[in-house]
Design an enzyme around this catalytic site. Structure first.
Site, PDB file in Angstrom:
ATOM      1  N   GLY A  35     -24.858 -12.481-107.352  1.00 50.51           N
ATOM      2  CA  GLY A  35     -25.532 -11.945-108.529  1.00 50.51           C
ATOM      3  C   GLY A  35     -26.793 -12.699-108.746  1.00 50.51           C
ATOM      4  O   GLY A  35     -27.174 -13.615-107.817  1.00 50.51           O
ATOM      5  N   LYS A  36     -27.672 -12.026-109.453  1.00 49.30           N
ATOM      6  CA  LYS A  36     -28.917 -12.471-109.827  1.00 49.30           C
ATOM      7  C   LYS A  36     -29.264 -11.957-111.036  1.00 49.30           C
ATOM      8  O   LYS A  36     -28.983 -10.965-111.647  1.00 49.30           O
ATOM      9  CB  LYS A  36     -29.932 -12.068-108.669  1.00 49.30           C
TER      10      LYS A  36
END
Length: 418
Positions: free
Chosen positions: A107-108
């Site tokens: 994720g980011k």
């Protein structure tokens, strides 16, 4: 591939994915699935500034793949962040977590803002507004954000407090990189630099004859660059060049990282250190044994890759080499240790913090430090063995990505996601 509009970093990641997928003989539908995130959340945060005017900020959270576990990755505050940038970085986090054997997907997140333009109370309200907008999509078993570019433990503390308020869940493991007083670990501050130095040490033992006495250049002297320089110096390496955004310095007798840090703390550029002043472009092509680009993406590309004189490049930043540069460097027998391995100490440190919160805070800092070093060494040795056994005709990036992608694909198929 999808016809989605892509940023340069995202395009580079798709190229690397497609190249490795062909080596693994993956089906087109599998490649298409891996090329797109499972979810991208766009949010708008309206903030009434101290001047009375409403400021509007756009942010994102990209959740690339959850086959191996909850999404994991940082949140950056930058005026240049884009949706496709966080998509690319979330994909890289999937491969990074898989390669390190961590129980996470990728994720980011990011908010398009120059945090220096905000007063402290405005920055706090912006941070809280971001969490209020995404809290339904995060949690210690769903998605675990952490610090990234221009975010720090204080911002994680605001994130956590707002999450508890809006969700009603007192779950300190939802965020990592927190202050020590609320479940963080001191080791998290330097875990990326420690991991980078550890990987550099074990890689040079295979490729050169060890790090001791080797001439090292580090582009970028932020948190990662400083700690990498500090630990590599302690390991016997000689850091002869460093830089920041304003330029660099070369000192053949070796640079004292503590003195350079002191200059930075006093608001001076690293080029004020005694030595030969050089540009960042000159620094990247200076004669050395080990080159560590630890600043931004795409700094080594088809225009300058052929001029690189280092024997080994260890990627401290995310995506500092383009796919074209990889090809050129391979032809010139320059060994590249890829970012998904080299700079993964940060997420390993986050993993230790997350697990520690889950267990009830029983891990001491020295134990956490040893866990990071051990995990990094194990990941390199596993990658090296697989490279020698199955992928020796390719470079280390290909080997690392192949190992990571294979694990994600196997998990996805076992779970019925593909």
């Amino acid at each position: 591939m999808s016809d989605i509009v892509t940023s340069d970093l995202y395009t580079q990641q798709l190229k690397k994915l497609e190249r490795v997928s062909q080596i693994l003989s993956l089906e087109n539908d599998v490649i298409e699935s891996l090329s797109q995130p499972e979810r991208v959340i766009q949010v708008k945060v309206n903030l009434k500034g101290n001047d009375g005017r409403v400021k509007t900020f756009i942010g994102w959270r990209s959740q690339h793949n959850s086959a191996l576990g909850p999404y994991k990755g940082g949140v950056r505050f930058s005026p240049n962040v884009t949706q496709t940038e966080v998509m690319a970085l979330s994909m890289m986090m999937t491969w990074k977590n898989s390669l390190l054997g961590l129980p996470y997907g990728g994720g980011k997140g990011g908010i398009r803002v120059d945090p220096r333009s905000l007063h402290r109370d405005e920055l706090e309200r912006l941070s809280r507004g971001y969490v209020k907008a995404i809290y339904n999509y995060i949690g210690s078993d769903i998605d675990i954000p952490a610090p990234d570019l221009n975010t720090d433990p204080q911002i994680m503390a605001w994130f956590l407090d707002e999450y508890i308020k809006v969700s009603g869940k007192v779950d300190f493991a939802t965020f990592t990189g927190k202050p020590v007083e609320i479940g963080g670990l001191n080791v998290r501050e330097y875990s990326t630099g420690l991991g980078l130095a550890t990987i550099t040490k074990v890689a040079t033992e295979k490729v050169l004859d060890g790090v001791e006495g080797k001439r090292i250049i580090i582009q970028g002297f932020g948190n990662v660059g400083y700690y990498a320089a500090k630990f590599l110096t302690e390991m016997g390496g000689k850091v002869i060049g460093v830089s920041d955004s304003k330029g660099g310095i070369i000192t053949e007798n070796g640079i004292d990282p503590e003195k350079v840090l002191e200059l930075k703390k006093n608001g001076e550029p690293v080029s004020s250190y005694e030595g030969k002043k050089v540009t960042n472009e000159q620094l990247l092509t200076w004669d050395c044994d080990i080159l560590i680009p630890a600043a931004v993406e795409n700094v080594i590309n088809k225009t300058n890759a052929s001029q690189v004189k280092a024997k080994i490049i260890v990627e401290g930043a995310n995506g500092p080499l383009t796919a074209d540069a990889d090809d050129i460097l391979r032809r010139n027998n320059v060994t590249v240790i890829p970012d998904i391995l080299a700079n993964s100490g940060g997420v390993v440190g986050s993993y230790v913090e997350w697990a520690n919160n889950k267990m009830g805070d029983i891990v001491e800092d020295e134990e956490a430090r040893k866990l990071i070093i051990t995990r990094m060494e194990k990941a390199f040795n596993n990658m090296y063995q697989e490279h020698e056994k199955k992928f020796s005709e390719y470079d280390f990036r290909t080997s690392a990505m192949a190992i990571a992608i294979e694990r994600v694909v196997r998990a996805s198929k076992l779970r019925g996601l593909m």
